[in-house]
Write a protein that holds these residues in place. Structure first.
Motif, mmCIF file in Angstrom:
data_model
loop_
_atom_site.group_PDB
_atom_site.id
_atom_site.type_symbol
_atom_site.label_atom_id
_atom_site.label_comp_id
_atom_site.label_asym_id
_atom_site.label_seq_id
_atom_site.Cartn_x
_atom_site.Cartn_y
_atom_site.Cartn_z
ATOM 1 N N PRO A 190 1.013 -1.113 0.040
ATOM 2 C CA PRO A 190 0.006 0.129 0.092
ATOM 3 C C PRO A 190 0.828 1.041 -0.106
ATOM 4 C CG PRO A 190 -0.207 -1.153 2.227
ATOM 5 C CD PRO A 190 0.724 -2.019 1.223
ATOM 6 N N SER A 191 0.465 2.310 -0.540
ATOM 7 C CA SER A 191 1.060 3.593 -0.705
ATOM 8 C C SER A 191 1.023 4.343 0.558
ATOM 9 C CB SER A 191 0.420 4.499 -1.882
ATOM 10 O OG SER A 191 -0.696 4.990 -1.015
ATOM 11 N N PRO A 192 2.196 5.080 0.911
ATOM 12 C CA PRO A 192 2.187 5.773 2.273
ATOM 13 C C PRO A 192 0.736 6.530 2.743
ATOM 14 C CG PRO A 192 4.162 6.286 0.817
ATOM 15 C CD PRO A 192 3.266 5.514 0.133
ATOM 16 N N MET A 193 0.038 6.929 1.683
ATOM 17 C CA MET A 193 -1.353 7.806 2.043
ATOM 18 C C MET A 193 -2.399 6.673 2.486
ATOM 19 S SD MET A 193 -0.607 10.900 1.365
ATOM 20 C CE MET A 193 -2.095 11.849 0.796
ATOM 21 N N VAL A 194 -2.235 5.551 1.775
ATOM 22 C CA VAL A 194 -3.303 4.651 2.108
ATOM 23 C C VAL A 194 -2.936 3.999 3.656
ATOM 24 C CG1 VAL A 194 -4.055 2.154 1.660
ATOM 25 C CG2 VAL A 194 -3.936 3.793 -0.158
ATOM 26 N N VAL A 195 -1.626 3.883 3.606
ATOM 27 C CA VAL A 195 -1.109 3.506 5.038
ATOM 28 C C VAL A 195 -1.996 4.443 6.012
ATOM 29 C CG1 VAL A 195 0.780 3.019 6.638
ATOM 30 C CG2 VAL A 195 0.803 1.878 4.340
ATOM 31 N N LYS A 196 -1.720 5.812 5.899
ATOM 32 C CA LYS A 196 -2.439 6.521 7.025
ATOM 33 C C LYS A 196 -3.703 6.429 7.162
ATOM 34 C CE LYS A 196 1.279 10.322 5.590
ATOM 35 N NZ LYS A 196 1.864 10.251 7.059
ATOM 36 N N VAL A 197 -4.511 6.191 6.290
ATOM 37 C CA VAL A 197 -5.815 5.926 6.027
ATOM 38 C C VAL A 197 -6.095 4.655 7.055
ATOM 39 C CG1 VAL A 197 -8.001 5.185 5.070
ATOM 40 C CG2 VAL A 197 -6.722 6.927 4.119
ATOM 41 N N MET A 198 -5.330 3.783 6.858
ATOM 42 C CA MET A 198 -5.353 2.382 7.609
ATOM 43 C C MET A 198 -5.124 2.653 9.181
ATOM 44 S SD MET A 198 -3.445 0.019 4.955
ATOM 45 C CE MET A 198 -3.445 -1.549 5.967
ATOM 46 N N GLU A 199 -4.180 3.424 9.338
ATOM 47 C CA GLU A 199 -3.627 3.760 10.885
ATOM 48 C C GLU A 199 -4.878 4.510 11.428
ATOM 49 O OE1 GLU A 199 -0.211 6.032 10.307
ATOM 50 O OE2 GLU A 199 1.046 4.156 10.085
ATOM 51 N N GLY A 200 -5.374 5.606 10.711
ATOM 52 C CA GLY A 200 -6.589 6.439 11.170
ATOM 53 C C GLY A 200 -7.677 5.530 11.624
ATOM 54 N N ARG A 201 -8.114 4.658 10.876
ATOM 55 C CA ARG A 201 -9.150 3.799 11.009
ATOM 56 C C ARG A 201 -8.882 2.791 12.158
ATOM 57 N NH1 ARG A 201 -12.749 1.594 5.597
ATOM 58 N NH2 ARG A 201 -12.829 3.890 4.789
ATOM 59 N N ARG A 202 -7.725 2.192 12.247
ATOM 60 C CA ARG A 202 -7.343 1.624 13.293
ATOM 61 C C ARG A 202 -7.440 2.316 14.570
ATOM 62 N NH1 ARG A 202 -2.875 0.058 11.671
ATOM 63 N NH2 ARG A 202 -1.557 1.530 13.087
ATOM 64 N N GLU A 203 -6.908 3.766 14.599
ATOM 65 C CA GLU A 203 -6.925 4.333 16.145
ATOM 66 C C GLU A 203 -8.529 4.572 16.413
ATOM 67 O OE1 GLU A 203 -4.574 7.882 15.852
ATOM 68 O OE2 GLU A 203 -2.805 6.861 14.977
ATOM 69 N N LEU A 204 -9.307 4.960 15.389
ATOM 70 C CA LEU A 204 -10.683 5.373 15.416
ATOM 71 C C LEU A 204 -11.566 4.021 15.902
ATOM 72 C CD1 LEU A 204 -12.677 7.656 15.029
ATOM 73 C CD2 LEU A 204 -13.080 6.461 12.975
ATOM 74 N N ASP A 205 -11.229 2.883 15.572
ATOM 75 C CA ASP A 205 -11.920 1.655 16.042
ATOM 76 C C ASP A 205 -11.373 1.392 17.520
ATOM 77 O OD1 ASP A 205 -13.212 1.287 13.734
ATOM 78 O OD2 ASP A 205 -11.797 -0.348 12.728
ATOM 79 N N GLU A 206 -10.006 1.494 17.753
ATOM 80 C CA GLU A 206 -9.670 1.334 19.068
ATOM 81 C C GLU A 206 -10.246 2.260 20.050
ATOM 82 O OE1 GLU A 206 -5.317 1.668 18.789
ATOM 83 O OE2 GLU A 206 -4.927 -0.145 17.814
ATOM 84 N N LEU A 207 -10.305 3.521 19.533
ATOM 85 C CA LEU A 207 -11.088 4.436 20.619
ATOM 86 C C LEU A 207 -12.546 3.872 20.842
ATOM 87 C CD1 LEU A 207 -10.346 7.172 21.492
ATOM 88 C CD2 LEU A 207 -11.480 8.260 19.584
ATOM 89 N N ALA A 208 -13.159 3.398 19.668
ATOM 90 C CA ALA A 208 -14.793 3.108 19.940
ATOM 91 C C ALA A 208 -14.755 1.721 20.938
ATOM 92 C CB ALA A 208 -15.269 2.644 18.665
ATOM 93 N N ARG A 209 -13.697 0.803 20.759
ATOM 94 C CA ARG A 209 -13.757 -0.284 21.620
ATOM 95 C C ARG A 209 -13.268 0.302 23.176
ATOM 96 N NH1 ARG A 209 -11.322 -2.867 17.224
ATOM 97 N NH2 ARG A 209 -9.124 -2.073 18.060
ATOM 98 N N ARG A 210 -12.526 1.164 23.276
ATOM 99 C CA ARG A 210 -12.176 1.815 24.745
ATOM 100 C C ARG A 210 -13.299 2.327 25.441
ATOM 101 N NH1 ARG A 210 -7.133 5.883 26.112
ATOM 102 N NH2 ARG A 210 -7.530 5.676 28.232
ATOM 103 N N TYR A 211 -14.101 3.285 24.628
ATOM 104 C CA TYR A 211 -14.917 3.926 25.476
ATOM 105 C C TYR A 211 -16.344 3.591 25.038
ATOM 106 C CZ TYR A 211 -11.147 7.409 26.299
ATOM 107 O OH TYR A 211 -10.127 7.804 26.842
ATOM 108 N N VAL A 212 -16.739 2.906 23.992
ATOM 109 C CA VAL A 212 -18.097 2.827 23.681
ATOM 110 C C VAL A 212 -18.341 1.234 23.892
ATOM 111 C CG1 VAL A 212 -20.098 3.011 21.929
ATOM 112 C CG2 VAL A 212 -18.216 4.599 22.071
#
Length: 250
Positions: free
Chosen positions: A228-250
């Motif tokens: 994956p391109s560096p830009m796609v990797v950034k999207v993947m990282e963002g989605r992972r952080e968002l999902d981790e946030l959801a699991r932590r608080y919701v």
């Protein structure tokens, strides 16, 4: 990074810095540019301080930053032992609903980033995307009669300049979070969402000078096949952080 000041040990409070930068309108990027010139620090470094990836190299630099922002140096520092993680109150049902609304908006932003080939083309026809993904996007004016027929046939009268499209979508996701400040503002999840959205907008839409990224392939080495391109990797990282946030608080 730790700083010894008046016999006490402190660390840099990146959340406080992010809040102060966000309050200096018009525009976070304009504020970062000003600080970059005053402090002789790169935009990349300032963004890293804001995210918490890195911190100023010494206490003197923190003092200079405080002067540039017009605040006391203590506003950018926290004493060791002040951390209160793990003592967060559970989210209420209203807060969970607010989080869900912002979550969906951020996911939509990531999806549009992918659907538009990373906001890389000169213009888009918003009719080519699901209405919920372009809700609130204001199309550009009708193309002039002199426009080449192929342009009119390809894009129609509702084409949107990519620079305008990415800016509108970035503004939309930022405003979505701001609308929920009354419910989420007192909860740590708000700052976490601010950080994720800030990185998404800055990394996927702008270069270090705050200019639109018109073609990622001009800035990064083309990835090898299957990578994956560096830009796609950034999207993947963002989605992972968002999902981790959801699991932590919701």
């Amino acid at each position: 990074m730790r700083y010894m000041i008046d016999g006490r040990m402190y660390t840099f409070d990146h959340r406080a810095f992010a809040t102060l930068v966000g309050r200096n309108r018009p525009g976070v990027l304009e504020t970062l540019k000003r600080l970059s010139g005053v402090l002789r620090v790169s935009m990349s470094s300032l963004k890293e301080w804001r995210r918490g990836d890195h911190a100023p190299s010494d206490a003197g630099k923190v003092r200079d930053l405080a002067v540039a922002l017009g605040v006391d140096v203590g506003a950018l520092l926290k004493s060791e032992g002040d951390e209160t993680e793990g003592q967060v109150s559970p989210m209420t049902d209203l807060q969970k609903a607010a989080f869900a609304r912002v979550y969906r908006k951020v996911v939509d932003f990531f999806e549009m980033f992918e659907r538009t080939d990373q906001f890389v083309w000169k213009e888009y026809d918003v009719r080519g995307y699901p209405p919920e993904l372009v809700s609130g996007v204001v199309p550009s004016t009708v193309y002039p009669p002199s426009a080449a027929p192929v342009t009119s046939l390809l894009y129609g009268a509702r084409g949107v300049l990519a620079g305008d499209l990415h800016a509108q979508l970035a503004d939309s996701v930022t405003r979505a979070l701001e609308r929920e400040r009354c419910l989420l503002g007192g909860h740590p999840v708000f700052e976490s969402l601010q950080s994720i959205i800030g990185r998404a907008v800055e990394d996927l839409c702008y270069d270090d000078e705050g200019e639109w990224l018109p073609d990622p392939d001009m800035l990064f080495e083309p990835p090898s096949f299957g990578t994956p391109s560096p830009m796609v990797v950034k999207v993947m990282e963002g989605r992972r952080e968002l999902d981790e946030l959801a699991r932590r608080y919701v």
